[in-house]
Motif scaffolding. Structure first.
Motif, short mmCIF file in Angstrom:
data_model
loop_
_atom_site.label_atom_id
_atom_site.label_comp_id
_atom_site.label_asym_id
_atom_site.label_seq_id
_atom_site.Cartn_x
_atom_site.Cartn_y
_atom_site.Cartn_z
N GLN A 52 0.82 -1.21 0.00
CA GLN A 52 0.00 0.00 0.00
C GLN A 52 0.85 1.26 0.00
OE1 GLN A 52 -2.96 0.80 -0.49
NE2 GLN A 52 -4.38 -0.85 0.07
N ASP A 53 2.05 1.19 0.61
CA ASP A 53 2.90 2.39 0.65
C ASP A 53 3.77 2.54 -0.60
OD1 ASP A 53 4.72 0.39 1.01
OD2 ASP A 53 5.37 1.00 3.02
N GLY A 54 3.53 1.70 -1.61
CA GLY A 54 4.22 1.86 -2.89
C GLY A 54 5.48 1.06 -3.06
N ARG A 55 5.92 0.32 -2.05
CA ARG A 55 7.13 -0.47 -2.18
C ARG A 55 6.88 -1.68 -3.08
NH1 ARG A 55 8.97 -2.00 3.62
NH2 ARG A 55 6.69 -2.22 3.81
N LYS A 56 7.86 -1.94 -3.96
CA LYS A 56 7.73 -3.05 -4.91
C LYS A 56 8.90 -4.01 -4.72
CE LYS A 56 5.40 -0.17 -8.37
NZ LYS A 56 5.35 1.04 -7.53
N THR A 57 8.60 -5.30 -4.71
CA THR A 57 9.62 -6.32 -4.56
C THR A 57 9.37 -7.39 -5.62
OG1 THR A 57 9.57 -5.94 -2.17
CG2 THR A 57 10.79 -7.85 -2.94
N ALA A 58 10.46 -7.87 -6.25
CA ALA A 58 10.32 -8.83 -7.34
C ALA A 58 11.20 -10.05 -7.11
CB ALA A 58 10.70 -8.17 -8.67
N TRP A 59 10.73 -11.20 -7.63
CA TRP A 59 11.47 -12.45 -7.58
C TRP A 59 11.45 -13.09 -8.96
CZ3 TRP A 59 8.32 -10.66 -3.81
CH2 TRP A 59 8.80 -10.63 -2.49
N VAL A 60 12.57 -13.72 -9.31
CA VAL A 60 12.64 -14.54 -10.52
C VAL A 60 13.07 -15.93 -10.08
CG1 VAL A 60 13.89 -14.94 -12.67
CG2 VAL A 60 13.16 -12.64 -12.09
N ASN A 61 12.21 -16.91 -10.34
CA ASN A 61 12.47 -18.28 -9.88
C ASN A 61 12.84 -18.30 -8.39
OD1 ASN A 61 11.86 -19.32 -12.38
ND2 ASN A 61 13.98 -19.42 -13.06
N ASP A 62 12.05 -17.55 -7.60
CA ASP A 62 12.20 -17.49 -6.13
C ASP A 62 13.49 -16.83 -5.68
OD1 ASP A 62 9.73 -18.61 -5.56
OD2 ASP A 62 10.50 -20.65 -5.69
N ARG A 63 14.14 -16.06 -6.55
CA ARG A 63 15.35 -15.31 -6.17
C ARG A 63 15.07 -13.82 -6.36
NH1 ARG A 63 20.79 -16.73 -6.95
NH2 ARG A 63 20.12 -18.90 -6.73
N ARG A 64 15.38 -13.02 -5.35
CA ARG A 64 15.13 -11.58 -5.44
C ARG A 64 15.86 -10.98 -6.62
NH1 ARG A 64 13.78 -8.71 -0.60
NH2 ARG A 64 14.33 -6.83 -1.76
N CYS A 65 15.21 -10.01 -7.25
CA CYS A 65 15.86 -9.33 -8.38
C CYS A 65 15.32 -7.92 -8.48
CB CYS A 65 15.63 -10.09 -9.69
SG CYS A 65 13.95 -9.90 -10.34
N SER A 66 15.91 -7.13 -9.37
CA SER A 66 15.51 -5.73 -9.56
C SER A 66 14.44 -5.63 -10.65
CB SER A 66 16.73 -4.90 -9.96
OG SER A 66 17.21 -5.30 -11.23
N GLY A 67 13.77 -4.49 -10.66
CA GLY A 67 12.81 -4.22 -11.72
C GLY A 67 13.47 -4.15 -13.09
N GLU A 68 14.72 -3.72 -13.11
CA GLU A 68 15.44 -3.62 -14.39
C GLU A 68 15.63 -5.00 -15.01
OE1 GLU A 68 17.14 -2.31 -17.71
OE2 GLU A 68 16.13 -1.09 -16.19
N VAL A 69 15.92 -6.01 -14.19
CA VAL A 69 16.07 -7.37 -14.71
C VAL A 69 14.73 -7.85 -15.29
CG1 VAL A 69 16.48 -9.78 -14.09
CG2 VAL A 69 17.99 -7.98 -13.22
N LEU A 70 13.64 -7.53 -14.60
CA LEU A 70 12.31 -7.89 -15.13
C LEU A 70 12.09 -7.27 -16.50
CD1 LEU A 70 9.95 -7.54 -12.03
CD2 LEU A 70 10.89 -9.64 -13.00
N ARG A 71 12.45 -6.00 -16.63
CA ARG A 71 12.24 -5.31 -17.91
C ARG A 71 13.11 -5.92 -19.01
NH1 ARG A 71 11.22 -1.19 -14.22
NH2 ARG A 71 13.41 -0.66 -13.91
N GLN A 72 14.34 -6.31 -18.67
CA GLN A 72 15.19 -6.96 -19.67
C GLN A 72 14.59 -8.28 -20.12
OE1 GLN A 72 19.15 -7.34 -18.07
NE2 GLN A 72 19.40 -5.15 -17.76
N LEU A 73 14.07 -9.04 -19.16
CA LEU A 73 13.42 -10.31 -19.52
C LEU A 73 12.17 -10.08 -20.36
CD1 LEU A 73 13.73 -12.17 -16.10
CD2 LEU A 73 14.85 -12.84 -18.23
#
Length: 551
Positions: free
Chosen positions: A99-120
């Motif tokens: 709700q406070d705007g924080r975003k967290t991402a995982w790729v195959n259960d490993r933490r990653c950045s939003g930039e890696v998501l965008r590259q994928l």
């Protein structure tokens, strides 16, 4: 290929699980039912920048999970490896928004950045629609799209290699010119330093040798008298002479006395040998202590000159020889500099000429391919009821670089004689959708590894035109996967798999869900799309006819 999409607590979706299939997947539903929310949620898990407030009211956080198939050779494998993320034949993306705007991402259960998501995401999903600024509407990508159509990979590799060679040759030339300019600025110092070093010609170890000789000469006068006295005391006029006399006397007596004198005689012989070595050593020392009075002055002058020169150049005395060699090398480089620069200038020009030639060859291939692409797109526009529109691939001069010398832009005119302009600015919503579809059909190539999403690309068209749009989407989906959000019954009827997005109200809360449709449910949904809110029997017959036409 996108296998599954799971959404929790995003906007008006509380929980949704969507299992997608190969081929043409269609999403239909009334306006406002939540179709765009599905795309927003998918964009969120892919790291795309979109709307800020996504978490459903009353929920602490929203979450989206997307599962993709990753066949061998898929470019996403390289991105995973470079990012240090686990790979495999399945790719699981998960992203959470609080709700406070924080975003967290995982790729195959490993933490990653939003930039890696965008590259994928660049290798997983393509979004096409009138609000698409990532795909065909982005002029920055038009050159790459034309090159893909033209199949000029070898020419581009040659251009890139020759560009790198030209840049390297130019860099070498500039470095040499800079070094020569620096050497010329200190030419006077170099010539004076080399002359001074050549004149002195210091040798390795000379400083220590001169210092030792100087110290010896400084003490020579003080110790020479004592050494001379010792020499005389040990020599023939002293101990050596006395021991010789004693030896002769004992040798005369041994014949009479016999054995008692043999051991003393042997010991005396050994002592005389040691004494002889001592006398010789003292004599050599006396020779060293004998020197020309001017020699000390000469040694001191050379020693002080070597040390002064070493201090002047900031090196040790033993390093002067190597320093002199460096200075001579600089002088030789300076003397040969103009010739070297001329050779490097010729090499840089040859490398740039080779690049220009390769770039021009690539440019010719692009221009030839552009004509073919224009003709192919125009052929696709006719069935889409845009036979009077004009599509052109504009190639203009660009700053030379590793991709060549061309700038590429897709230009359109909606009617003959009308001014042409960039694709994104000239066409209206419906026209733009059909331009994009025609262009994508021509540029599709082998897109089996990527999921294409068309967001209401059939907006503003109907009848035969909508049918033509649907048939081209169906053709594109063969061997791959397409997800299309549509309001057109003609397009929906051509789908291999059909989902309906619908809203429901629970208490005071509006929620959205997605329902897979069976055969009869498809008939009802397409009938609704044909007739509106009230589904009539004629509408159902029309829906059946549309579905039968697909078969």
């Amino acid at each position: 290929m996108l296998r599954a999409l799971e959404i929790r607590d995003m906007l008006i979706i509380d929980r949704l699980e969507l299992d997608l299939q190969p081929g043409l997947n269609v999403l239909t539903g009334e306006t406002g039912a939540g179709k765009s929310i599905l795309l927003d949620s998918l964009g969120f898990v892919l790291g795309w920048r979109g709307r800020a407030e996504l978490v459903r009211a009353g929920a602490e956080r929203g979450e989206v999970v997307a599962e993709f198939d990753l066949p061998s050779g898929h470019p996403a494998h390289v991105i995973l490896e470079e990012a240090g993320l686990p790979g495999g034949d399945t790719l699981m993306l998960r992203r959470v928004n609080t709700q406070d705007g924080r975003k967290t991402a995982w790729v195959n259960d490993r933490r990653c950045s939003g930039e890696v998501l965008r590259q994928l995401s660049d290798h997983l999903v393509e979004l096409h629609g009138q609000h698409d600024d990532r795909g065909l509407l982005d002029p920055k990508g038009h050159r790459a799209l034309l090159d893909q159509f033209a199949d000029v990979g070898d020419l581009k590799a040659d251009v890139r290699a020759k560009w790198q060679a030209a840049q390297k040759a130019q860099k070498t030339l500039v470095q040499a010119q800079t070094a020569l300019a620096e050497m010329k600025s200190e030419e006077e110092f170099l010539r004076h330093a080399v002359a001074e070093l050549d004149q002195l010609d210091p040798q390795p170890g000379e400083d220590a040798d001169l210092d030792a000789r100087r110290r010896l000469m400084q003490v020579a006068e003080r110790v020479r008298e004592d050494v001379t006295k010792a020499f005389h005391a040990l020599g023939s006029d002293g101990a050596e002479g006395a021991m010789g006399d004693a030896s002769r006397w004992l040798e005369g007596a041994v014949a009479e006395v016999g054995e008692p004198l043999e051991e003393p005689l042997a010991a005396l012989a050994r002592a005389m040998g040691e004494l002889g070595e001592a006398v010789n050593g003292v004599e050599r020392c006396l020779d060293q202590l004998s020197f020309d009075p001017h020699e000390l002055e000469q040694i001191e002058e050379r020693l002080f000159a070597i040390r002064a020169l070493a201090r002047k150049h900031g090196v040790t005395a033993d390093e002067l020889g190597a320093f002199a060699n460096d200075m001579r090398a600089k002088m030789e480089a300076l003397d040969a500099g103009e010739g070297n620069i001329a050779a490097l200038e010729a090499a840089a020009k040859a490398a740039r000429d080779a690049f220009d030639k390769a770039a021009e060859k690539l440019s010719v291939a692009r221009k030839t391919a552009a004509k073919s692409l224009d003709a192919a797109v125009m052929a696709e526009l006719a069935p889409l009821k845009m036979e009077r529109a004009v599509f052109t691939t504009e190639i203009s001069a660009d700053t030379a670089g590793p991709e060549g010398i061309d700038a590429v832009s897709f230009q359109v005119a909606t009617n003959p004689g009308a001014p042409s302009g960039p694709l994104a600015k000239i066409a209206s919503g419906g026209e733009l959708s059909r331009f994009l579809l025609a262009l994508k059909v021509c540029l599709s190539g082998d897109d089996s590894q990527i999921t294409m999403i068309f967001d209401e690309i059939d907006r503003g068209v109907g009848g035969a035109t909508a049918d033509a749009v649907g048939r081209r989407l169906s053709s594109l989906a063969k061997g791959g996967q397409i997800l299309v959000v549509t309001h057109s019954p003609q397009v929906a009827a051509l789908g291999a798999h059909h989902w309906r997005v619908e809203k429901r109200v629970e208490g005071d809360v509006t929620l959205s869900t997605v329902v897979p449709l069976g055969e009869q449910e498809r008939v009802d949904e397409i009938a609704r799309m044909v007739s509106g809110d009230v589904v009539t029997d004629p509408a159902r017959e029309a829906a059946k006819a549309l579905l039968a036409g697909v078969a």
